[in-house]
Design a protein around this motif. Structure first.
Motif, PDB file in Angstrom:
ATOM      1  N   LEU A 151       0.940  -1.299  -0.058  1.00 52.81           N
ATOM      2  CA  LEU A 151       0.075   0.109   0.043  1.00 52.81           C
ATOM      3  C   LEU A 151       0.818   1.281  -0.036  1.00 52.81           C
ATOM      4  CD1 LEU A 151      -2.682   1.344   0.188  1.00 52.81           C
ATOM      5  CD2 LEU A 151      -2.545   1.140   2.743  1.00 52.81           C
ATOM      6  N   ILE A 152       1.987   1.322   0.989  1.00 46.74           N
ATOM      7  CA  ILE A 152       2.602   2.237   1.107  1.00 46.74           C
ATOM      8  C   ILE A 152       3.601   2.741  -0.206  1.00 46.74           C
ATOM      9  CG2 ILE A 152       4.391   3.533   2.305  1.00 46.74           C
ATOM     10  CD1 ILE A 152       3.306   2.026   4.765  1.00 46.74           C
ATOM     11  N   GLN A 153       4.041   1.477  -0.901  1.00 46.23           N
ATOM     12  CA  GLN A 153       4.806   1.598  -2.026  1.00 46.23           C
ATOM     13  C   GLN A 153       3.809   2.349  -3.040  1.00 46.23           C
ATOM     14  OE1 GLN A 153       7.815  -1.560  -2.926  1.00 46.23           O
ATOM     15  NE2 GLN A 153       6.832  -2.452  -1.341  1.00 46.23           N
ATOM     16  N   GLY A 154       2.777   1.794  -3.142  1.00 54.81           N
ATOM     17  CA  GLY A 154       1.729   2.219  -4.098  1.00 54.81           C
ATOM     18  C   GLY A 154       1.536   3.533  -4.125  1.00 54.81           C
ATOM     19  N   ILE A 155       1.270   4.086  -3.096  1.00 50.96           N
ATOM     20  CA  ILE A 155       0.979   5.410  -2.633  1.00 50.96           C
ATOM     21  C   ILE A 155       1.904   6.342  -3.177  1.00 50.96           C
ATOM     22  CG2 ILE A 155       0.564   7.237  -1.052  1.00 50.96           C
ATOM     23  CD1 ILE A 155      -0.745   5.178   0.729  1.00 50.96           C
ATOM     24  N   GLU A 156       3.340   6.305  -2.966  1.00 54.49           N
ATOM     25  CA  GLU A 156       4.426   6.735  -3.480  1.00 54.49           C
ATOM     26  C   GLU A 156       4.520   6.618  -4.961  1.00 54.49           C
ATOM     27  OE1 GLU A 156       7.789   9.255  -2.875  1.00 54.49           O
ATOM     28  OE2 GLU A 156       6.257   8.765  -1.488  1.00 54.49           O
ATOM     29  N   TYR A 157       4.071   5.487  -5.226  1.00 51.42           N
ATOM     30  CA  TYR A 157       4.493   4.950  -7.189  1.00 51.42           C
ATOM     31  C   TYR A 157       3.540   5.857  -7.722  1.00 51.42           C
ATOM     32  CZ  TYR A 157       4.245   2.720 -11.433  1.00 51.42           C
ATOM     33  OH  TYR A 157       4.230   2.248 -12.704  1.00 51.42           O
ATOM     34  N   TYR A 158       2.269   6.108  -7.346  1.00 51.98           N
ATOM     35  CA  TYR A 158       1.288   6.559  -8.243  1.00 51.98           C
ATOM     36  C   TYR A 158       1.330   8.229  -7.734  1.00 51.98           C
ATOM     37  CZ  TYR A 158      -0.642   2.432  -9.622  1.00 51.98           C
ATOM     38  OH  TYR A 158      -0.675   0.984 -10.367  1.00 51.98           O
ATOM     39  N   LYS A 159       2.003   8.460  -6.838  1.00 53.25           N
ATOM     40  CA  LYS A 159       2.098   9.997  -6.522  1.00 53.25           C
ATOM     41  C   LYS A 159       3.389  10.693  -7.711  1.00 53.25           C
ATOM     42  CE  LYS A 159       3.752  13.163  -2.954  1.00 53.25           C
ATOM     43  NZ  LYS A 159       4.149  13.121  -1.364  1.00 53.25           N
ATOM     44  N   ARG A 160       3.937   9.786  -7.809  1.00 52.76           N
ATOM     45  CA  ARG A 160       5.352  10.307  -8.580  1.00 52.76           C
ATOM     46  C   ARG A 160       5.001   9.832 -10.148  1.00 52.76           C
ATOM     47  NH1 ARG A 160      10.889   8.414  -5.863  1.00 52.76           N
ATOM     48  NH2 ARG A 160      10.652   8.924  -3.821  1.00 52.76           N
ATOM     49  N   LEU A 161       4.001   9.143 -10.496  1.00 55.90           N
ATOM     50  CA  LEU A 161       3.634   8.760 -11.970  1.00 55.90           C
ATOM     51  C   LEU A 161       3.320  10.043 -12.645  1.00 55.90           C
ATOM     52  CD1 LEU A 161       3.387   6.135 -13.420  1.00 55.90           C
ATOM     53  CD2 LEU A 161       0.975   6.354 -13.104  1.00 55.90           C
ATOM     54  N   LYS A 162       3.880   9.809 -13.927  1.00 52.69           N
ATOM     55  CA  LYS A 162       3.680  11.267 -14.816  1.00 52.69           C
ATOM     56  C   LYS A 162       2.651  10.396 -15.665  1.00 52.69           C
ATOM     57  CE  LYS A 162       7.405  13.183 -13.564  1.00 52.69           C
ATOM     58  NZ  LYS A 162       7.285  14.667 -12.714  1.00 52.69           N
ATOM     59  N   THR A 163       1.253  11.043 -15.782  1.00 54.05           N
ATOM     60  CA  THR A 163       0.217  10.638 -16.221  1.00 54.05           C
ATOM     61  C   THR A 163      -0.384  11.429 -17.504  1.00 54.05           C
ATOM     62  OG1 THR A 163      -1.302  12.208 -14.904  1.00 54.05           O
ATOM     63  CG2 THR A 163      -0.957   9.997 -14.188  1.00 54.05           C
ATOM     64  N   GLY A 164       0.367  12.501 -17.603  1.00 54.51           N
ATOM     65  CA  GLY A 164      -0.005  13.349 -18.793  1.00 54.51           C
ATOM     66  C   GLY A 164      -1.345  13.794 -18.947  1.00 54.51           C
ATOM     67  N   GLY A 165      -1.842  14.082 -17.728  1.00 52.18           N
ATOM     68  CA  GLY A 165      -3.116  14.244 -17.554  1.00 52.18           C
ATOM     69  C   GLY A 165      -4.245  13.515 -17.770  1.00 52.18           C
ATOM     70  N   SER A 166      -3.847  12.160 -18.081  1.00 53.26           N
ATOM     71  CA  SER A 166      -4.750  11.085 -17.844  1.00 53.26           C
ATOM     72  C   SER A 166      -5.731  10.800 -16.703  1.00 53.26           C
ATOM     73  CB  SER A 166      -4.221   9.929 -18.658  1.00 53.26           C
ATOM     74  OG  SER A 166      -4.618   8.864 -18.781  1.00 53.26           O
ATOM     75  N   THR A 167      -6.918  10.252 -16.637  1.00 56.53           N
ATOM     76  CA  THR A 167      -7.429  10.032 -15.597  1.00 56.53           C
ATOM     77  C   THR A 167      -7.548   8.606 -15.282  1.00 56.53           C
ATOM     78  OG1 THR A 167      -9.565   9.988 -16.842  1.00 56.53           O
ATOM     79  CG2 THR A 167      -8.909  12.297 -15.447  1.00 56.53           C
ATOM     80  N   THR A 168      -6.957   7.795 -16.067  1.00 58.85           N
ATOM     81  CA  THR A 168      -7.072   6.354 -15.947  1.00 58.85           C
ATOM     82  C   THR A 168      -5.470   5.873 -16.138  1.00 58.85           C
ATOM     83  OG1 THR A 168      -7.235   6.144 -18.314  1.00 58.85           O
ATOM     84  CG2 THR A 168      -9.409   5.999 -17.018  1.00 58.85           C
ATOM     85  N   VAL A 169      -5.380   5.182 -15.220  1.00 55.96           N
ATOM     86  CA  VAL A 169      -3.640   4.560 -15.049  1.00 55.96           C
ATOM     87  C   VAL A 169      -3.777   3.024 -14.750  1.00 55.96           C
ATOM     88  CG1 VAL A 169      -2.554   6.719 -14.478  1.00 55.96           C
ATOM     89  CG2 VAL A 169      -3.237   4.988 -12.774  1.00 55.96           C
ATOM     90  N   SER A 170      -2.599   2.278 -15.446  1.00 57.81           N
ATOM     91  CA  SER A 170      -2.722   0.860 -15.286  1.00 57.81           C
ATOM     92  C   SER A 170      -2.656   0.730 -13.672  1.00 57.81           C
ATOM     93  CB  SER A 170      -1.357   0.221 -15.911  1.00 57.81           C
ATOM     94  OG  SER A 170      -1.180  -1.131 -15.416  1.00 57.81           O
ATOM     95  N   GLY A 171      -3.317  -0.423 -13.391  1.00 61.43           N
ATOM     96  CA  GLY A 171      -3.382  -0.942 -11.830  1.00 61.43           C
ATOM     97  C   GLY A 171      -4.338  -0.306 -10.805  1.00 61.43           C
TER      98      GLY A 171
END
Length: 367
Positions: free
Chosen positions: A18-38
């Motif tokens: 959970l904690i790794q995931g919070i950090e991962y998706y916080k840093r993820l560059k989405t390009g403005g997309s509202t959907t991401v893998s996972g």
């Protein structure tokens, strides 16, 4: 949006993911997309994973108590995959929890690197820590069979005004008496027993419903699970499995028009295989009769990293719980519990529960 301040009871593999995931998706560059893998929802009601902040944590293992959370999540006996480095900035330290029935005595006979080792420390005042930290939601990640400990932390939530997301098979939020107490206290709660993203239970439910929707009479089914994490080692003590088996079995039986007799359905952990670590392997079989009573069967093998498989679901549950707090909704949250949990207060087919969750997120459904 403001931070969602969470506390965690049990800094094990699930907490690590959970904690790794919070950090991962916080840093993820989405390009403005509202959907991401996972993730089922990247933006949920205006909240993103990066809004979640751990402000308190409790454990009883001597290798974790007193450590910063960023270190404790990678300490033994944790063995889940490491997919994200964690920043130690503003790190909270793990407080000593109350052991109660959180550690099974049978673990003493196993390798120290793979089992819990109780810390010789005085338990923290859980209610005081929750209030001082400003925690809004407690995530319960205690080991299976920790009935007394789960009730202890549930009581602490009621006293501190903190919401509960109960990820373990101890029936709190799905118990009418407990649910009423949370409602009377003005506190929303989600539970019980987390349903993984693509796990044995969700697949078993979907296949069961498919058989019935297509007119196939189910005669018997089993689901056997093996793994090598501490959860599977803990569950070698079969006395701790009563609620787990009920939770998983009811989750599947609820999809049938006519539930099977106990002799014809078997669902539950089967064994502990150390070298599998956090990998969980499920063997599933359904036997039935189709057109003209002609028999048919399906067999499936699922292999998945157990802890990350549930973390994305918990991230959604956290944000739904925060929405409920924002809207002053109290008690068991019916829609999120039905979609995210194996043993909710009310069972629904997963497609219906998904629609209900979407309506809850947009405000069309109160709970």
């Amino acid at each position: 949006m403001k931070d969602i301040r969470i506390a965690i009871a049990g800094v094990g593999n699930c907490a690590s993911s959970l904690i790794q995931g919070i950090e991962y998706y916080k840093r993820l560059k989405t390009g403005g997309s509202t959907t991401v893998s996972g993730l089922m929802h990247y933006d949920l009601g205006g909240y993103r994973p990066g809004n979640i902040k751990v402000v308190a944590a409790f454990d009883v293992d001597k290798r974790k108590v007193g450590l910063p959370v960023s270190e404790a999540i990678f300490s033994k006996p944790n063995c889940t995959k490491v997919f994200q480095k964690i920043s130690s900035r503003n790190d909270v330290r793990v407080d000593m929890g109350n052991i109660l029935d959180g550690i099974s005595a049978h673990m003493d006979g196993y390798d120290e690197s793979r089992r819990f080792i109780a810390a010789n420390r005085k338990p923290a005042d859980i209610v005081k820590v929750l209030k001082k930290s400003g925690a809004e939601i407690l995530i319960n990640y205690l080991p299976v069979g920790s009935e007394k400990a789960t009730m202890f932390y549930s009581e602490a939530c009621l006293k501190a005004g903190v919401s509960l997301i109960n990820c373990v098979p101890v029936f709190i939020v799905s118990n009418k008496s407990w649910a009423k107490r949370f409602e009377e206290a003005g506190i929303p709660a989600i539970g019980d027993d987390i349903k993984s993203q693509i796990g044995a239970t969700i697949i078993h439910r979907c296949l069961t419903k498919l058989f019935e929707d297509r007119g196939v009479k189910i005669d018997s089914t089993y689901q056997l699970n093996v793994g090598g994490n501490t959860d599977f080692l803990n569950m070698l003590n079969r006395t701790r499995l009563v609620m787990k088996k009920v939770s998983k079995t009811e989750a599947v039986q609820s999809q049938m028009h006519h539930p099977l007799s106990p002799d014809n359905i078997h669902i539950g952990p089967s064994d502990y295989i150390p070298w599998l670590n956090d990998n969980k392997i499920c063997f599933l079989r359904i036997e039935g009769r189709g057109f003209g009573q002609v028999p048919l069967n399906i067999e499936m093998r699922l292999s998945v990293e157990d802890s990350p498989n549930s973390a994305g679901v918990v991230i959604d549950a956290i944000r739904c719980c925060r929405l409920a707090r924002d809207r002053k909704v109290a008690g068991a949250l019916i829609s999120p519990s039905a979609y995210f949990m194996k043993h909710p207060l009310r069972q629904f087919p997963d497609d219906a529960a998904l629609t209900m969750v979407d309506e809850f997120i947009t405000g069309k459904r109160e709970r």
